[in-house]
Enzyme design. Sequence first.
Site, PDB file in Angstrom:
ATOM      1  N   TYR A  15       0.845  -1.205   0.000  1.00  0.00           N
ATOM      2  CA  TYR A  15       0.000   0.000   0.000  1.00  0.00           C
ATOM      3  C   TYR A  15       0.872   1.244   0.000  1.00  0.00           C
ATOM      4  O   TYR A  15       1.944   1.269   0.611  1.00  0.00           O
ATOM      5  CB  TYR A  15      -0.868   0.057   1.262  1.00  0.00           C
ATOM      6  CG  TYR A  15      -2.043  -0.879   1.240  1.00  0.00           C
ATOM      7  CD1 TYR A  15      -3.229  -0.515   0.614  1.00  0.00           C
ATOM      8  CD2 TYR A  15      -1.970  -2.118   1.851  1.00  0.00           C
ATOM      9  CE1 TYR A  15      -4.317  -1.371   0.597  1.00  0.00           C
ATOM     10  CE2 TYR A  15      -3.054  -2.985   1.839  1.00  0.00           C
ATOM     11  CZ  TYR A  15      -4.223  -2.601   1.215  1.00  0.00           C
ATOM     12  OH  TYR A  15      -5.294  -3.451   1.197  1.00  0.00           O
ATOM     13  N   TYR A  43      -0.630  -9.991   0.332  1.00  0.00           N
ATOM     14  CA  TYR A  43       0.422  -9.508   1.235  1.00  0.00           C
ATOM     15  C   TYR A  43       0.363 -10.258   2.561  1.00  0.00           C
ATOM     16  O   TYR A  43      -0.679 -10.776   2.935  1.00  0.00           O
ATOM     17  CB  TYR A  43       0.337  -7.993   1.429  1.00  0.00           C
ATOM     18  CG  TYR A  43      -0.957  -7.439   1.971  1.00  0.00           C
ATOM     19  CD1 TYR A  43      -1.253  -7.472   3.335  1.00  0.00           C
ATOM     20  CD2 TYR A  43      -1.874  -6.848   1.112  1.00  0.00           C
ATOM     21  CE1 TYR A  43      -2.443  -6.935   3.820  1.00  0.00           C
ATOM     22  CE2 TYR A  43      -3.061  -6.313   1.587  1.00  0.00           C
ATOM     23  CZ  TYR A  43      -3.339  -6.354   2.942  1.00  0.00           C
ATOM     24  OH  TYR A  43      -4.514  -5.829   3.411  1.00  0.00           O
ATOM     25  N   ARG A 100      -3.016 -12.317   3.291  1.00  0.00           N
ATOM     26  CA  ARG A 100      -4.299 -11.844   2.769  1.00  0.00           C
ATOM     27  C   ARG A 100      -4.359 -12.156   1.282  1.00  0.00           C
ATOM     28  O   ARG A 100      -3.415 -11.876   0.548  1.00  0.00           O
ATOM     29  CB  ARG A 100      -4.441 -10.315   2.933  1.00  0.00           C
ATOM     30  CG  ARG A 100      -4.431  -9.742   4.335  1.00  0.00           C
ATOM     31  CD  ARG A 100      -5.590 -10.186   5.210  1.00  0.00           C
ATOM     32  NE  ARG A 100      -6.863 -10.454   4.535  1.00  0.00           N
ATOM     33  CZ  ARG A 100      -7.739  -9.531   4.144  1.00  0.00           C
ATOM     34  NH1 ARG A 100      -7.516  -8.256   4.347  1.00  0.00           N
ATOM     35  NH2 ARG A 100      -8.869  -9.865   3.559  1.00  0.00           N
ATOM     36  N   HIS A 112      -7.113  -8.476  -2.760  1.00  0.00           N
ATOM     37  CA  HIS A 112      -8.438  -7.912  -2.461  1.00  0.00           C
ATOM     38  C   HIS A 112      -8.427  -6.408  -2.704  1.00  0.00           C
ATOM     39  O   HIS A 112      -7.379  -5.768  -2.649  1.00  0.00           O
ATOM     40  CB  HIS A 112      -8.842  -8.198  -1.006  1.00  0.00           C
ATOM     41  CG  HIS A 112      -7.908  -7.578  -0.007  1.00  0.00           C
ATOM     42  ND1 HIS A 112      -6.740  -8.180   0.368  1.00  0.00           N
ATOM     43  CD2 HIS A 112      -7.947  -6.383   0.659  1.00  0.00           C
ATOM     44  CE1 HIS A 112      -6.104  -7.401   1.233  1.00  0.00           C
ATOM     45  NE2 HIS A 112      -6.802  -6.300   1.414  1.00  0.00           N
ATOM     46  N   HIS A 151     -10.467  -3.028  -1.230  1.00  0.00           N
ATOM     47  CA  HIS A 151     -11.399  -2.494  -0.236  1.00  0.00           C
ATOM     48  C   HIS A 151     -12.412  -1.592  -0.952  1.00  0.00           C
ATOM     49  O   HIS A 151     -12.032  -0.822  -1.839  1.00  0.00           O
ATOM     50  CB  HIS A 151     -10.649  -1.681   0.815  1.00  0.00           C
ATOM     51  CG  HIS A 151      -9.659  -2.496   1.603  1.00  0.00           C
ATOM     52  ND1 HIS A 151     -10.000  -3.158   2.755  1.00  0.00           N
ATOM     53  CD2 HIS A 151      -8.349  -2.771   1.401  1.00  0.00           C
ATOM     54  CE1 HIS A 151      -8.935  -3.799   3.229  1.00  0.00           C
ATOM     55  NE2 HIS A 151      -7.914  -3.575   2.423  1.00  0.00           N
TER      56      HIS A 151
HETATM   57 FE   LIG Z   1      -6.065  -4.633   2.508  1.00  0.00          FE
END
Ligand SMILES: [Fe+2]
Length: 190
Positions: A60, A99, A109, A112, A114
């Site tokens: 991110y 990640y 995870r 995905h 959000h």
């Molecule tokens: Fe996330």
Amino acid sequence: MGPHDNDLLMNFRQDPSQGHSQGLPQGERIIMFGRVVDQFGKPVPHTLVEMWQANAGGRYRHKNDSYLAPLDPNFGGVGRCLTDDQGVYRFRTIKPGPYPWPNDMNSWRPAHIHVSVTGPSISSRLITQMYFEGDPLIPLCPIVHTLKDPEAVETMIGRLDMANSKPMDCLAYRFDIVVRGELQTYFENQ
Ligand SMILES: [Fe+2]
């Protein structure tokens, strides 16, 4: 709302005229789209849909993210748009990478995105995540394991949609969002 707000391939790109050699983000180009509907399947028009995601490496653009994967100078990871008269929203982006989940040892995870949608009343901001159909990490996901209803995850999976893919350009994933009722999408803030 800016012209590239729903186009993550363009909305953070470096300007090649400023001496930057790259102009587009790394990763699989995808279209993410769907309809926002109520419990009767009626479209929710002109509602705000916001999304945020990691880059193709699973990182991110956020100061608290220290994962090893590099930032992408051409990718911000944030988009927004309004649904149209038929409740349809649409983004162009790259497929995010999985990640690691630092709370557990070797926990990851799945890829995905959000998503936040302003529901039928202006005071209701509904937050969920879209997973990608067929991802083997979905059944291993530590967040999925916290869902009380094991079938809720089905409402969070974007489906590969070849009919809406753009040949030689982008694959498409369809993610319809049901804001209430029995078939409601799972929202993590409800
Ligand atoms: Fe996330």
